[in-house]
Design an enzyme around this catalytic site. Structure first.
Site, short mmCIF file in Angstrom:
data_model
loop_
_atom_site.label_atom_id
_atom_site.label_comp_id
_atom_site.label_asym_id
_atom_site.label_seq_id
_atom_site.Cartn_x
_atom_site.Cartn_y
_atom_site.Cartn_z
N HIS A 92 -6.31 -53.86 42.09
CA HIS A 92 -7.68 -53.94 41.04
C HIS A 92 -7.11 -53.98 39.67
O HIS A 92 -5.97 -53.15 39.42
CB HIS A 92 -8.64 -53.04 41.53
CG HIS A 92 -9.45 -53.48 42.49
ND1 HIS A 92 -10.87 -52.96 43.02
CD2 HIS A 92 -9.29 -54.40 43.71
CE1 HIS A 92 -11.16 -53.52 43.96
NE2 HIS A 92 -10.37 -54.38 44.48
N GLU A 94 -8.34 -51.60 37.37
CA GLU A 94 -8.26 -50.44 37.03
C GLU A 94 -6.68 -49.77 37.58
O GLU A 94 -6.16 -49.08 36.75
CB GLU A 94 -9.12 -49.52 37.55
CG GLU A 94 -10.82 -50.12 37.39
CD GLU A 94 -11.14 -51.05 38.29
OE1 GLU A 94 -10.51 -51.97 38.43
OE2 GLU A 94 -12.60 -51.13 38.39
N CYS A 118 -14.92 -49.77 41.90
CA CYS A 118 -15.29 -49.62 43.21
C CYS A 118 -14.59 -47.85 43.51
O CYS A 118 -14.02 -47.54 42.91
CB CYS A 118 -14.56 -50.47 44.21
SG CYS A 118 -12.61 -50.06 44.23
N CYS A 121 -10.86 -47.52 43.42
CA CYS A 121 -10.52 -47.36 41.88
C CYS A 121 -10.85 -45.96 41.48
O CYS A 121 -10.12 -45.41 40.82
CB CYS A 121 -10.95 -48.23 41.16
SG CYS A 121 -9.97 -50.10 41.43
N1 LIG Z 1 -13.93 -52.84 39.67
C1 LIG Z 1 -13.21 -53.74 40.08
C2 LIG Z 1 -13.82 -54.67 41.29
C3 LIG Z 1 -13.36 -55.71 41.71
N2 LIG Z 1 -12.21 -55.92 41.23
C4 LIG Z 1 -11.29 -57.33 41.80
C5 LIG Z 1 -10.91 -57.43 42.95
C6 LIG Z 1 -11.12 -58.70 43.21
O1 LIG Z 1 -10.11 -59.61 42.74
C7 LIG Z 1 -12.44 -59.22 42.65
C8 LIG Z 1 -13.57 -58.85 43.24
O2 LIG Z 1 -13.77 -59.63 44.28
P1 LIG Z 1 -15.10 -60.60 44.72
O3 LIG Z 1 -16.29 -59.75 44.52
O4 LIG Z 1 -15.27 -61.72 43.54
O5 LIG Z 1 -15.02 -61.08 46.31
O6 LIG Z 1 -12.53 -58.37 41.43
C9 LIG Z 1 -11.18 -55.30 40.31
O7 LIG Z 1 -10.20 -55.76 39.77
N3 LIG Z 1 -12.02 -54.25 39.84
#
Ligand SMILES: Nc1ccn([C@H]2C[C@H](O)[C@@H](COP(=O)(O)O)O2)c(=O)n1
Length: 210
Positions: A92, A94, A118, A121
């Protein structure tokens, strides 16, 4: 227009406030710009960590771990074969911003992030000692991950809030003439004569791009 006349500034009708970026808009814009590096076809996320002196000490975006090329990994988010889901592999934004820090630590820093963190993170943010989170958007649905993340942050005393800004967008030009070059080269990727040093630099970055 005669050659020796400076062009009228394009943004002459902007208010003083619109001419320069406020700190928070600037930091979030760096997070947004970082997100544009992500190869996730569905969700690009970016983060920017700022210390108490308003210095940027880390940036990151969601991408595959080192040694796992983004172009070769699976970006599927739903499929029969769960072991191919990107969520099992992707780092992620973060976490990457914290790992990429260019300071000894990120204690007391603020994280600007384009999407609310999330629970995983949130744990990393807490353990790294960050004090505040400013986010741009939050998914509407109350997932367990989201609820857990909020619980964790509240218990740990980490303040979080949505960015409040008067700006709705920031336009960024990559055109040389917008930065003082008199004449645009025929090749839009190459600066006009007199800017040879920057020309070389831009080639170097391009060669490294992946
Ligand atoms: N706070 C976050 C939330 C999500 N991500 C990234 C992880 C995945 O590449 C994408 C989320 O997946 P999706 O909801 O499109 O199935 O975003 C992050 O870096 N930071």
């Amino acid at each position: 227009m005669a050659d020796n006349q400076p062009p009228a500034p394009e943004n002459s009708n902007q208010t003083e406030e619109e001419k320069y970026l406020k700190w928070e808009d600037y930091f979030m814009a760096v997070a947004v710009l970082s997100s544009k590096r992500s190869k996730d076809p569905k969700t690009q996320v970016g983060a920017c960590i700022v210390n108490q002196d308003k210095r940027i000490v880390g940036t990151g975006y969601n991408g595959m771990p080192n040694g796992c090329p983004d172009d070769e990994m699976s970006w599927l988010h739903k499929d029969e074969n769960e072991v191919d889901h990107k969520h099992l592999y992707v780092c992620h934004a973060e976490m990457n911003a914290i790992m990429n820090k260019n300071s000894a630590d990120v204690k007391g820093c603020t994280m600007y992030v384009t999407l609310f963190p999330c629970n995983e993170c949130a744990k990393i943010i807490i353990q790294a000692g960050l004090s505040k989170i400013v986010y741009l958007s939050k998914k509407e649905n109350d997932t367990s991950e989201r609820i857990a993340a909020e619980r964790l942050l509240q218990r740990s005393g980490i303040a979080y809030r949505r960015l409040e800004s008067k700006r709705t967008e920031i336009k960024i030009s990559l055109t040389a003439k917008d930065y003082g070059a008199k004449q645009q080269s025929e090749n839009p990727n190459v600066l006009a004569p007199g800017a040879s040093q920057r020309e070389e630099e831009s080639d170097e970055v391009e060669a490294e791009d992946e």
